[in-house]
Design a protein around this motif. Structure first.
Motif, PDB file in Angstrom:
ATOM      1  N   SER A 155      53.368 -18.762 -18.564  1.00  0.00           N
ATOM      2  CA  SER A 155      53.276 -17.616 -19.457  1.00  0.00           C
ATOM      3  C   SER A 155      54.223 -17.728 -20.634  1.00  0.00           C
ATOM      4  N   GLU A 161      42.065 -10.801 -15.920  1.00  0.00           N
ATOM      5  CA  GLU A 161      41.193 -11.362 -14.887  1.00  0.00           C
ATOM      6  C   GLU A 161      40.115 -10.358 -14.479  1.00  0.00           C
ATOM      7  N   ALA A 207      48.031 -10.468 -16.581  1.00  0.00           N
ATOM      8  CA  ALA A 207      47.108 -11.480 -16.057  1.00  0.00           C
ATOM      9  C   ALA A 207      46.032 -10.833 -15.204  1.00  0.00           C
ATOM     10  N   GLU A 221      52.680 -13.062 -24.614  1.00  0.00           N
ATOM     11  CA  GLU A 221      51.956 -12.107 -23.758  1.00  0.00           C
ATOM     12  C   GLU A 221      51.705 -10.788 -24.472  1.00  0.00           C
ATOM     13  N   VAL A 234      54.464 -13.740 -15.978  1.00  0.00           N
ATOM     14  CA  VAL A 234      53.411 -13.686 -14.970  1.00  0.00           C
ATOM     15  C   VAL A 234      53.442 -14.935 -14.115  1.00  0.00           C
TER      16      VAL A 234
END
Length: 461
Positions: free
Chosen positions: A39, A67, A63, A44, A35
């Motif tokens: 990262s 978010e 991400a 992840e 990302v």
């Protein structure tokens, strides 16, 4: 929840995440792509939303997923109705909103065939934004109140608004949506009153330990009469006003904006004309006398603003839902996370399918709650054979969880093997010992099976 398109320069802004965010750029990532530069420090694959949703063959960026979930949480964290929902219900609602956001942002950026030029943005700023501040200090205050990082951020937001406004308005009119005269008039009056600033003079006659409400009202009326008779506002402010901010400069206040005082104050002050002396306004702090010296407005022409009102009406109508569904058909949407799929199957009463997804979710995460949900789902679907199997699996994984014994007992009893089912209930009862929670579960299970006498023997008080 009511949706509003972001009117970029409104003083009071309510934003729906699905329609108001600035275009993000790349919405999708291929599996395994980093990302950002940091990262690599984070696994992840362990993050919420990793490889959960595919649109047009590509995974939604993890991400972005997180978010948007954080924004969703902040929006609803104090909403009583939302707090009463289960985690699964909230996550399902969020996923729908995320799909809508990603699809619509891509549509606006790549498929709407609508462009907004820098000239259009600059013209909008000159007409509706620049009049709101007369210097860098006021500009900074305004940017902070609106959440703009800087002028470029403001212009990007306005460009996004202008683009979406055009697309939504075209869709609304094509759908045959209209405003009533009352809707148009009421909305415009409110818009005008909140999109102006005034220079004024004020005299506050406070209610305090030394002055009752009645005494304050009497004094305010006396001062008001003096002003009507032509006495100097500046002199009377210095003599009578309890407003420490304006008293010494004769009550003068510049660039006063709505939204910072009580409703009665705003209704009186921002509907008045330049030169008008207002009767004393009752506020919690006392009685305030105001004289309007200058009014600067930055509201839109009625016809133009009515288009914004129509768009808001469209966004909260079934017409919008139909329009969005027609756009969504051009996108290949695939939910790849078994937990999200499990709940979607469950709410559609596809219980066997849901339970299999829950079991897959356990294999992926090793979270025992998914086995519990699989048990509940097989029980609701009356698939006793599979309920026995999955409950036995759960008990092998976590032998101190009495719930799996109870589920197995239900499966056996309802599946025709009542004797074995009752034995399993007795095993669960011994295992529960004095645990009030498990005893309550067992008592309820007996009642569900119609064994009232057995249930009555269990004391959970």
């Amino acid at each position: 929840m009511k949706k509003k398109i972001l009117l970029a320069v409104a003083l009071v802004v309510v934003v729906a995440a699905a329609v108001s965010a600035v275009v993000w750029g790349p919405f999708f990532k291929k599996g395994g792509d980093n990302v950002n530069s940091t990262s690599a420090k984070v696994d992840e694959s362990k993050q919420f939303g990793f490889e959960t949703l595919k649109i047009n063959g590509a995974y939604v960026n993890t991400a972005l997923f997180n978010e948007q979930y954080n924004a969703f949480y902040e929006k609803y964290k104090n909403n009583a109705e939302m707090l009463q929902k289960t985690d699964e219900e909230r996550n399902d609602m969020f996923l729908d909103q995320l799909i809508e956001k990603v699809v619509m942002d891509d549509y606006f950026a790549n498929k709407s065939n609508v462009k907004v030029s820098d000239e259009e943005v600059n013209a909008y700023v000159a007409k509706y934004v620049a009049p709101r501040y007369s210097g860098s200090e006021e500009q900074t205050t305004y940017f902070q109140s609106m959440g703009f990082a800087n002028e470029e951020d403001m212009k990007n937001t306005i460009k996004d608004y202008l683009l979406k406004q055009q697309v939504y308005y075209a869709a609304a009119t094509k759908a045959g949506l209209t405003l009533t005269d009352k809707e148009r008039k009421d909305a415009y009056e409110e818009h005008k009153s909140y999109n102006k600033k005034v220079d004024l003079r004020n005299i506050l006659v406070a209610i305090n330990d030394k002055r009752t409400k009645e005494q304050a009202q009497e004094l305010a009326n006396t001062v008001y009469t003096k002003l009507k008779n032509g006495e100097s506002f500046e002199a009377l402010a210095k003599q009578y006003s309890d407003d420490s901010e304006s008293k010494e400069n004769g009550g003068q206040k510049k660039n006063v904006l709505p939204g910072n005082n009580e409703t009665d104050y705003d209704n009186a002050v921002f509907k008045a004309e330049a030169g008008q002396l207002l009767e004393p306004i009752y506020l919690a702090k006392g009685y305030e006398i105001v004289k309007i010296e200058k009014v600067t407005d930055f509201y839109h022409p009625e016809e133009e603003y009515s288009q914004t009102v129509l768009v808001e009406k469209f966004l909260n109508s079934d017409k919008y839902k139909e329009w969005f569904e027609s756009i969504k058909k051009d996108y290949q949407i695939e939910i790849t996370d078994p937990a999200f799929n499990a709940y979607r199957s469950y709410k559609n009463k596809k219980y066997d399918e849901a339970a299999k997804y829950y079991e897959t979710a356990y294999e992926k995460t090793k979270e025992i709650n998914y086995i519990n949900r699989a048990c509940e789902t097989y029980a609701e679907g009356k698939n006793w054979t599979e309920l026995i199997r999955i409950s036995q699996k759960g008990y092998k994984i976590k032998s101190d969880n009495v719930l799996f014994l109870v589920f197995e007992a239900k499966g056996l009893y309802n599946g025709g093997n009542k004797e074995e089912g009752l034995k399993k209930m007795q095993t669960a009862l011994k295992k529960a010992d004095k645990d009030i929670y498990f005893l309550g579960v067992i008592k309820n299970a007996y009642e569900e099976l119609g064994l009232k006498d057995e249930a009555a023997k269990i004391n959970v008080e």
